[in-house]
Design a protein around this motif. Structure first.
Motif, mmCIF file in Angstrom:
data_model
loop_
_atom_site.group_PDB
_atom_site.id
_atom_site.type_symbol
_atom_site.label_atom_id
_atom_site.label_comp_id
_atom_site.label_asym_id
_atom_site.label_seq_id
_atom_site.Cartn_x
_atom_site.Cartn_y
_atom_site.Cartn_z
ATOM 1 N N CYS A 1 0.727 -1.021 0.087
ATOM 2 C CA CYS A 1 0.126 0.121 0.141
ATOM 3 C C CYS A 1 0.831 1.269 -0.114
ATOM 4 N N CYS B 1 -0.494 9.238 1.479
ATOM 5 C CA CYS B 1 -0.294 9.206 2.737
ATOM 6 C C CYS B 1 1.141 9.671 3.232
ATOM 7 N N THR C 1 4.505 -0.024 4.667
ATOM 8 C CA THR C 1 3.193 -0.569 4.997
ATOM 9 C C THR C 1 2.883 -1.244 6.328
ATOM 10 N N ILE D 1 -5.546 7.675 0.511
ATOM 11 C CA ILE D 1 -4.677 6.466 0.145
ATOM 12 C C ILE D 1 -3.876 6.982 -1.174
ATOM 13 N N CYS E 1 -6.605 -0.498 1.269
ATOM 14 C CA CYS E 1 -5.403 0.079 1.732
ATOM 15 C C CYS E 1 -5.982 1.310 2.653
ATOM 16 N N SER E 2 -5.531 1.898 3.294
ATOM 17 C CA SER E 2 -5.475 2.818 4.173
ATOM 18 C C SER E 2 -4.545 3.700 4.745
ATOM 19 N N CYS E 3 -4.498 5.084 5.083
ATOM 20 C CA CYS E 3 -3.352 5.771 5.709
ATOM 21 C C CYS E 3 -3.347 5.359 7.204
ATOM 22 N N CYS F 1 -2.616 -1.935 5.662
ATOM 23 C CA CYS F 1 -3.146 -3.016 4.743
ATOM 24 C C CYS F 1 -3.890 -3.814 5.716
ATOM 25 N N SER G 1 0.908 3.600 5.485
ATOM 26 C CA SER G 1 -0.314 3.199 5.179
ATOM 27 C C SER G 1 -0.426 1.729 5.858
#
Length: 482
Positions: free
Chosen positions: A295, A319, A394, A316, A307-309, A301, A299
């Motif tokens: 990601c 980030c 990640t 995303i 995925c996100s920050c 996972c 970030s």
């Protein structure tokens, strides 16, 4: 006169002899079609009309080619290719390339040499062979007439291992982007991620099970080799493997070529050529979140999710904007903010060192006081504290809130985007103000022009109750008074 004729006739015979005996060498040196061997005296330059690959040499079965590979439009690399593979099986030096121009020259004088003075490139096999050949297994070799091999490409793999090619502890497979590598340990195969200029992180390990054979102390290092029966074997001595990592085609009657390559996402994948296409035959890492950096930096996972920050408030892909930041937080200008997040784990934690602390605060303090530390992850259940001494990549998202993350974020991270947004906003307001100003000036000018035109049409008389009488009107005024 007779001597002169004899001399001319002798020269003619000599030229005829050279033409009949050595024409193949001249043809090879100037041939546009690939040949089965290159001999001393061969020279070649890249053809400007070719936009992808210029073959110079082929194997006897016609499956592989060696030649000039065009890279990024204007660069050149020596490569061994397969017509149905996007990436080459071998390149002469993954970190260097020549220019695709007449200044680049390849020649064989006992050594295979490529020279490009415009790029300060000079590469050679440093051999004294008689021929350059390409084997049916894609192995490029410099050989003597006695078939003694002086140099071979199999000893210098790029990102690909080919069936029956020995992979030793002195070698490394390196991904095309240079970020990931495969190496052998004392009893295992390992995958490593380049996390900084001088640091690598272990992220995948396969240890030898030693079922059929045992590793013997003092018997030398292990090696790996793809077996045609469909597996990656580890060996120490003899032909009995100390471990078998099975492919999908394991113990199946399949005819074709097997290869193994480390790819740009860090995964190790095997492929099978069945004569018509390449099929995926092996994958070391099955889950996306188990990859080293799926990601991107800063970030999260989460398995089965997207995925996100880490800060949970950034889009995303954005980030982290501090891509050119220093390698650590040491120095007077190394200011940072702190982001804390629960439900966080370090990926591949079983391959990372950890310390045991009594609290999350104690774990964080070890990172706060260390300018080379980028973050810490604490398990409130076990007390394990994992210090991350490289730029945050990640992390793994979990449902357990007792797993806590502490991350240093350089002050430039996230601010660049806001500064860009502010600059764009101010610029847009300035443009709008300018447009309004121009519009007001234009309207004012039109009104003034209209009034001026009316005055000219009325010969100087203005509309309204007051009239500006000219001098010629005073006589009529005087007469009315009388």
């Amino acid at each position: 006169m007779e001597g002169l004729c004899l001399n001319s006739f002798t020269r003619f015979l000599l030229l005829l002899f050279v033409f009949l005996v050595f024409p193949h060498k001249w043809q090879r040196a100037n041939a546009s079609e690939p040949v089965l061997e290159l001999v001393k005296g061969f020279e070649a330059k890249p053809d400007s009309s070719i936009d992808s690959f210029q073959p110079l040499l082929t194997d006897p079965n016609g499956n592989f080619s060696f030649g000039f590979l065009r890279v990024n439009g204007s660069r050149l690399s020596l490569a061994v290719t397969h017509p149905n593979l996007t990436d080459p099986l071998w390149v002469f030096n993954p970190t260097r390339s020549a220019s695709w121009s007449h200044k680049t020259k390849l020649f064989f004088n006992g050594s295979l040499v490529i020279s490009d003075h415009s790029s300060s490139l000079e590469w050679s096999t440093h051999t004294n062979g008689d021929r350059l050949i390409l084997r049916n297994d894609s192995n490029l070799q410099v050989v003597k007439t006695s078939s003694f091999v002086e140099w071979e490409s199999f000893s210098f793999p790029g990102n690909t291992l080919v069936e029956n090619q020995n992979f030793t502890s002195a070698m490394a497979l390196v991904s095309p982007n240079g970020l990931y590598s495969m190496r052998l340990g004392s009893d295992f195969i390992g995958l490593y991620a380049k996390v900084s200029e001088d640091s690598q992180q272990f992220y995948w390990k396969h240890s030898a099970l030693q079922v059929k054979a045992k590793i013997k102390d003092g018997a030398g290092p292990i090696l790996a080799r793809i077996n045609p029966n469909g597996y990656l074997g580890m060996y120490q001595t003899g032909s009995i493997p100390i471990d078998v990592e099975a492919f999908n085609s394991f113990q199946r009657s399949v005819n074709g070529l097997l290869i193994l390559r480390i790819e740009s996402d860090g995964n190790l994948r095997g492929y099978l050529w069945d004569g018509s296409h390449w099929a995926l035959n092996y994958e070391a890492i099955r889950e996306t979140c188990d990859l080293p950096n799926p990601c991107g930096p800063y970030s999260l996972c989460t398995p089965g999710s997207v995925c996100s920050c880490i800060d949970n408030g950034t889009v995303i892909g954005e980030c982290n904007h501090a891509t050119s930041s220093p390698a650590d937080f040491c120095g007077k200008t190394a200011e940072f903010k702190v982001v804390r997040r629960d439900g966080v784990e370090v990926p591949f934690k079983e391959l990372m060192d950890h310390k045991t602390t009594s609290s999350v605060g104690e774990c964080e303090e070890m990172c706060v006081d260390n300018c080379k530390c980028f973050g810490a992850v604490y398990n409130n259940g076990s007390g394990f504290c994992y210090l991350i001494n490289y730029p945050i990549r990640t992390m793994l998202g979990v449902a357990d809130p007792s797993k806590l993350g502490y991350f240093k974020v350089r002050e430039g991270v996230g601010k660049k985007k806001s500064r860009v947004g502010l600059t764009v906003g101010m610029s847009l307001l300035a443009v709008i103000a300018l447009v309004l100003m121009v519009a007001m000036v234009y309207v004012g000018f039109r009104n003034w022009s209209r009034e001026k035109r009316v005055l000219e049409e009325d010969n100087g008389l203005s509309p309204g109750p007051y009239k500006n009488l000219g001098s010629d009107s005073f006589s009529s005024v005087e007469m009315s008074r009388r």
